[in-house]
Design a protein around this motif. Sequence first.
Motif, PDB file in Angstrom:
ATOM      1  N   ILE A  18       0.823  -1.215   0.000  1.00 20.57           N
ATOM      2  CA  ILE A  18       0.000   0.000   0.000  1.00 20.57           C
ATOM      3  C   ILE A  18       0.855   1.263   0.000  1.00 20.57           C
ATOM      4  O   ILE A  18       0.395   2.315  -0.429  1.00 20.57           O
ATOM      5  N   SER A  19       2.103   1.150   0.450  1.00 24.60           N
ATOM      6  CA  SER A  19       2.966   2.340   0.383  1.00 24.60           C
ATOM      7  C   SER A  19       3.413   2.624  -1.048  1.00 24.60           C
ATOM      8  O   SER A  19       3.851   3.729  -1.351  1.00 24.60           O
ATOM      9  N   ARG A  20       3.303   1.645  -1.923  1.00 30.37           N
ATOM     10  CA  ARG A  20       3.667   1.837  -3.331  1.00 30.37           C
ATOM     11  C   ARG A  20       2.505   2.355  -4.175  1.00 30.37           C
ATOM     12  O   ARG A  20       2.705   2.721  -5.328  1.00 30.37           O
ATOM     13  N   LEU A  21       1.311   2.396  -3.628  1.00 25.47           N
ATOM     14  CA  LEU A  21       0.157   2.935  -4.348  1.00 25.47           C
ATOM     15  C   LEU A  21       0.201   4.453  -4.252  1.00 25.47           C
ATOM     16  O   LEU A  21       0.115   5.016  -3.163  1.00 25.47           O
ATOM     17  N   PRO A  22       0.342   5.155  -5.366  1.00 28.36           N
ATOM     18  CA  PRO A  22       0.619   6.594  -5.316  1.00 28.36           C
ATOM     19  C   PRO A  22      -0.533   7.453  -4.803  1.00 28.36           C
ATOM     20  O   PRO A  22      -0.305   8.511  -4.232  1.00 28.36           O
ATOM     21  N   ILE A  26       0.754   7.145   1.497  1.00 33.79           N
ATOM     22  CA  ILE A  26       1.356   6.431   2.618  1.00 33.79           C
ATOM     23  C   ILE A  26       2.817   6.189   2.270  1.00 33.79           C
ATOM     24  O   ILE A  26       3.136   5.700   1.199  1.00 33.79           O
ATOM     25  N   GLU A  27       3.697   6.524   3.224  1.00 32.52           N
ATOM     26  CA  GLU A  27       5.125   6.376   2.983  1.00 32.52           C
ATOM     27  C   GLU A  27       5.750   5.534   4.086  1.00 32.52           C
ATOM     28  O   GLU A  27       5.574   5.824   5.268  1.00 32.52           O
ATOM     29  N   GLY A  85       9.382   6.857  10.297  1.00 33.44           N
ATOM     30  CA  GLY A  85       9.595   6.233   9.002  1.00 33.44           C
ATOM     31  C   GLY A  85       8.307   5.749   8.357  1.00 33.44           C
ATOM     32  O   GLY A  85       8.319   5.194   7.269  1.00 33.44           O
ATOM     33  N   PHE A  86       7.179   5.947   9.044  1.00 33.87           N
ATOM     34  CA  PHE A  86       5.853   5.617   8.510  1.00 33.87           C
ATOM     35  C   PHE A  86       5.027   6.887   8.610  1.00 33.87           C
ATOM     36  O   PHE A  86       4.748   7.372   9.702  1.00 33.87           O
ATOM     37  N   SER A  87       4.669   7.465   7.467  1.00 37.06           N
ATOM     38  CA  SER A  87       3.953   8.734   7.498  1.00 37.06           C
ATOM     39  C   SER A  87       2.773   8.729   6.543  1.00 37.06           C
ATOM     40  O   SER A  87       2.718   7.954   5.596  1.00 37.06           O
ATOM     41  N   LEU A  96      -7.675   6.599   6.317  1.00 37.96           N
ATOM     42  CA  LEU A  96      -8.924   5.914   5.973  1.00 37.96           C
ATOM     43  C   LEU A  96      -8.748   5.016   4.755  1.00 37.96           C
ATOM     44  O   LEU A  96      -9.077   3.817   4.794  1.00 37.96           O
ATOM     45  N   LEU A  97      -8.203   5.573   3.680  1.00 34.84           N
ATOM     46  CA  LEU A  97      -7.991   4.775   2.474  1.00 34.84           C
ATOM     47  C   LEU A  97      -6.944   3.691   2.704  1.00 34.84           C
ATOM     48  O   LEU A  97      -7.061   2.576   2.180  1.00 34.84           O
ATOM     49  N   GLY A  98      -5.928   3.995   3.492  1.00 32.62           N
ATOM     50  CA  GLY A  98      -4.888   3.016   3.793  1.00 32.62           C
ATOM     51  C   GLY A  98      -5.406   1.846   4.612  1.00 32.62           C
ATOM     52  O   GLY A  98      -5.027   0.697   4.376  1.00 32.62           O
ATOM     53  N   SER A  99      -6.285   2.124   5.567  1.00 33.99           N
ATOM     54  CA  SER A  99      -6.830   1.023   6.374  1.00 33.99           C
ATOM     55  C   SER A  99      -7.743   0.126   5.546  1.00 33.99           C
ATOM     56  O   SER A  99      -7.749  -1.097   5.717  1.00 33.99           O
TER      57      SER A  99
END
Length: 117
Positions: A18-22, A26-27, A85-87, A96-99
Amino acid sequence: MAGLILTLLVTAVSFLIISRLPFLGIEIDGFGKAVITAIVFGILNAILLPILTVFTLPLIILSIGLFFFVLNAIIFGLAAAIVPGFSLRYGFWSALLGSIALAIINSILLRLVAQFT
């Protein structure tokens, strides 16, 4: 114990995906941070989710369970605040979208892993 470690690793991989989804904002710095994030997220889910559920039960009932998405976003945001390191680039909306994305990707990966074990 092996199941717990496997779930932890699958969740860490899900965080990396999910961190790779632009569009989510999410980083995560790397796999090590993803593992730490998965641990923190799991602990927060185990401790805070039951407490928040009790306090927000009327909202959960009124929204027919949709308020659980907000509770998961709160826990996701807390994990981002705790783990360096997680932002989240877009704040609550990223949470919301990340969860939601984490739940979908995690369930897919866990089913795939369950078929091969």
